[in-house]
Design a protein around this motif. Structure first.
Motif, mmCIF file in Angstrom:
data_model
loop_
_atom_site.group_PDB
_atom_site.id
_atom_site.type_symbol
_atom_site.label_atom_id
_atom_site.label_comp_id
_atom_site.label_asym_id
_atom_site.label_seq_id
_atom_site.Cartn_x
_atom_site.Cartn_y
_atom_site.Cartn_z
ATOM 1 N N THR A 84 0.850 -1.186 0.000
ATOM 2 C CA THR A 84 0.000 0.000 0.000
ATOM 3 C C THR A 84 0.886 1.235 0.000
ATOM 4 N N ILE A 85 0.641 2.110 -0.953
ATOM 5 C CA ILE A 85 1.410 3.342 -1.086
ATOM 6 C C ILE A 85 0.454 4.515 -0.920
ATOM 7 N N GLU A 86 0.689 5.327 0.114
ATOM 8 C CA GLU A 86 -0.099 6.546 0.328
ATOM 9 C C GLU A 86 0.679 7.728 -0.214
ATOM 10 N N PHE A 87 -0.034 8.652 -0.828
ATOM 11 C CA PHE A 87 0.607 9.847 -1.368
ATOM 12 C C PHE A 87 -0.360 11.012 -1.334
ATOM 13 N N GLU A 88 0.199 12.195 -1.368
ATOM 14 C CA GLU A 88 -0.583 13.430 -1.257
ATOM 15 C C GLU A 88 -0.647 14.145 -2.598
ATOM 16 N N ILE A 89 -1.853 14.428 -3.058
ATOM 17 C CA ILE A 89 -2.062 15.214 -4.270
ATOM 18 C C ILE A 89 -2.226 16.670 -3.851
ATOM 19 N N ILE A 90 -1.320 17.507 -4.299
ATOM 20 C CA ILE A 90 -1.389 18.934 -3.976
ATOM 21 C C ILE A 90 -2.054 19.693 -5.125
ATOM 22 N N ARG A 91 -1.598 19.401 -6.342
ATOM 23 C CA ARG A 91 -2.101 20.108 -7.527
ATOM 24 C C ARG A 91 -2.830 19.116 -8.429
ATOM 25 N N ALA A 92 -4.116 19.315 -8.586
ATOM 26 C CA ALA A 92 -4.933 18.407 -9.392
ATOM 27 C C ALA A 92 -4.651 18.524 -10.882
ATOM 28 N N ASP A 93 -3.903 19.540 -11.295
ATOM 29 C CA ASP A 93 -3.617 19.718 -12.717
ATOM 30 C C ASP A 93 -2.313 19.032 -13.140
ATOM 31 N N GLU A 94 -1.649 18.328 -12.229
ATOM 32 C CA GLU A 94 -0.413 17.617 -12.559
ATOM 33 C C GLU A 94 -0.683 16.134 -12.771
ATOM 34 N N HIS A 95 0.276 15.460 -13.364
ATOM 35 C CA HIS A 95 0.219 14.010 -13.550
ATOM 36 C C HIS A 95 1.029 13.353 -12.438
ATOM 37 N N TYR A 96 0.510 12.272 -11.878
ATOM 38 C CA TYR A 96 1.175 11.543 -10.804
ATOM 39 C C TYR A 96 1.405 10.098 -11.258
ATOM 40 N N HIS A 97 2.662 9.732 -11.375
ATOM 41 C CA HIS A 97 3.038 8.370 -11.772
ATOM 42 C C HIS A 97 3.657 7.688 -10.558
ATOM 43 N N VAL A 98 3.095 6.541 -10.170
ATOM 44 C CA VAL A 98 3.520 5.832 -8.964
ATOM 45 C C VAL A 98 4.009 4.439 -9.354
ATOM 46 N N PRO A 99 5.298 4.302 -9.713
ATOM 47 C CA PRO A 99 5.833 3.003 -10.082
ATOM 48 C C PRO A 99 6.080 2.124 -8.846
ATOM 49 N N LEU A 100 6.034 0.813 -9.061
ATOM 50 C CA LEU A 100 6.356 -0.145 -8.012
ATOM 51 C C LEU A 100 7.368 -1.133 -8.569
ATOM 52 N N LEU A 101 8.545 -1.172 -7.947
ATOM 53 C CA LEU A 101 9.566 -2.154 -8.281
ATOM 54 C C LEU A 101 9.426 -3.257 -7.245
ATOM 55 N N LEU A 102 9.140 -4.474 -7.695
ATOM 56 C CA LEU A 102 8.669 -5.534 -6.825
ATOM 57 C C LEU A 102 9.559 -6.768 -6.885
ATOM 58 N N SER A 103 9.816 -7.359 -5.725
ATOM 59 C CA SER A 103 10.449 -8.678 -5.643
ATOM 60 C C SER A 103 9.729 -9.434 -4.526
ATOM 61 N N PRO A 104 9.953 -10.734 -4.386
ATOM 62 C CA PRO A 104 9.225 -11.488 -3.363
ATOM 63 C C PRO A 104 9.480 -11.024 -1.925
ATOM 64 N N PHE A 105 10.630 -10.397 -1.669
ATOM 65 C CA PHE A 105 10.971 -10.032 -0.306
ATOM 66 C C PHE A 105 11.294 -8.548 -0.129
ATOM 67 N N GLY A 106 10.866 -7.721 -1.074
ATOM 68 C CA GLY A 106 11.084 -6.297 -0.967
ATOM 69 C C GLY A 106 10.419 -5.540 -2.095
ATOM 70 N N TYR A 107 10.336 -4.227 -1.925
ATOM 71 C CA TYR A 107 9.781 -3.374 -2.965
ATOM 72 C C TYR A 107 10.308 -1.959 -2.804
ATOM 73 N N SER A 108 10.170 -1.183 -3.863
ATOM 74 C CA SER A 108 10.602 0.209 -3.864
ATOM 75 C C SER A 108 9.624 1.001 -4.724
ATOM 76 N N THR A 109 9.472 2.268 -4.393
ATOM 77 C CA THR A 109 8.588 3.139 -5.165
ATOM 78 C C THR A 109 9.143 4.561 -5.152
ATOM 79 N N TYR A 110 8.619 5.385 -6.015
ATOM 80 C CA TYR A 110 9.025 6.778 -6.098
ATOM 81 C C TYR A 110 7.979 7.507 -6.915
ATOM 82 N N ARG A 111 8.018 8.825 -6.951
ATOM 83 C CA ARG A 111 7.134 9.575 -7.818
ATOM 84 C C ARG A 111 7.822 9.740 -9.167
ATOM 85 N N GLY A 112 7.261 9.128 -10.167
ATOM 86 C CA GLY A 112 7.800 9.245 -11.523
ATOM 87 C C GLY A 112 7.126 10.365 -12.270
ATOM 88 N N SER A 113 7.402 10.409 -13.566
ATOM 89 C CA SER A 113 6.786 11.449 -14.393
ATOM 90 C C SER A 113 6.125 10.837 -15.607
#
Length: 113
Positions: A84-113
């Protein structure tokens, strides 16, 4: 294009994670989570059309990825049944890309474009 997009990559296999169920929600003024949409990753690991253009409002949102089912279908032992990834939308006129890099024992995410 949806104002919120995601891309799930299976780092164990080095390719897109196909068939991961993703749920998008928004927190209301009372702190309850309101369902917005649901989709599954396609052959490229992307979830198209989570929201219609213009359907984004400021506030806290969350995306939940059903990673347990994804790994169970492959008969792969895993630690995280969901991400579960929670994030805050400040500007509704922007694009929000939320990638998920996944493995069986870990994961990573960031705000992409």
């Amino acid at each position: 294009m949806s104002p919120i997009t995601s891309h799930v990559l299976d780092t164990r296999l080095g390719r897109p994670a196909v068939g991961v169920c993703v749920t998008l929600e928004r927190r209301d003024a009372h702190g309850s989570w309101q369902f917005l949409s649901r989709g599954a990753t396609n052959d490229d690991g992307r979830v198209p059309g989570l929201l219609s253009e213009g359907g984004l409002t400021p506030g806290r949102h969350r995306m939940t990825f059903n990673t347990g089912s994804y790994f169970e279908e492959q008969q792969v032992e895993h630690f995280y049944p969901c991400v579960t990834i929670e994030f805050e939308i400040i500007r509704a006129d922007e694009h929000y890309h939320v990638p998920l890099l996944l493995s069986p024992f870990g994961y990573s995410t960031y705000r992409g474009s």
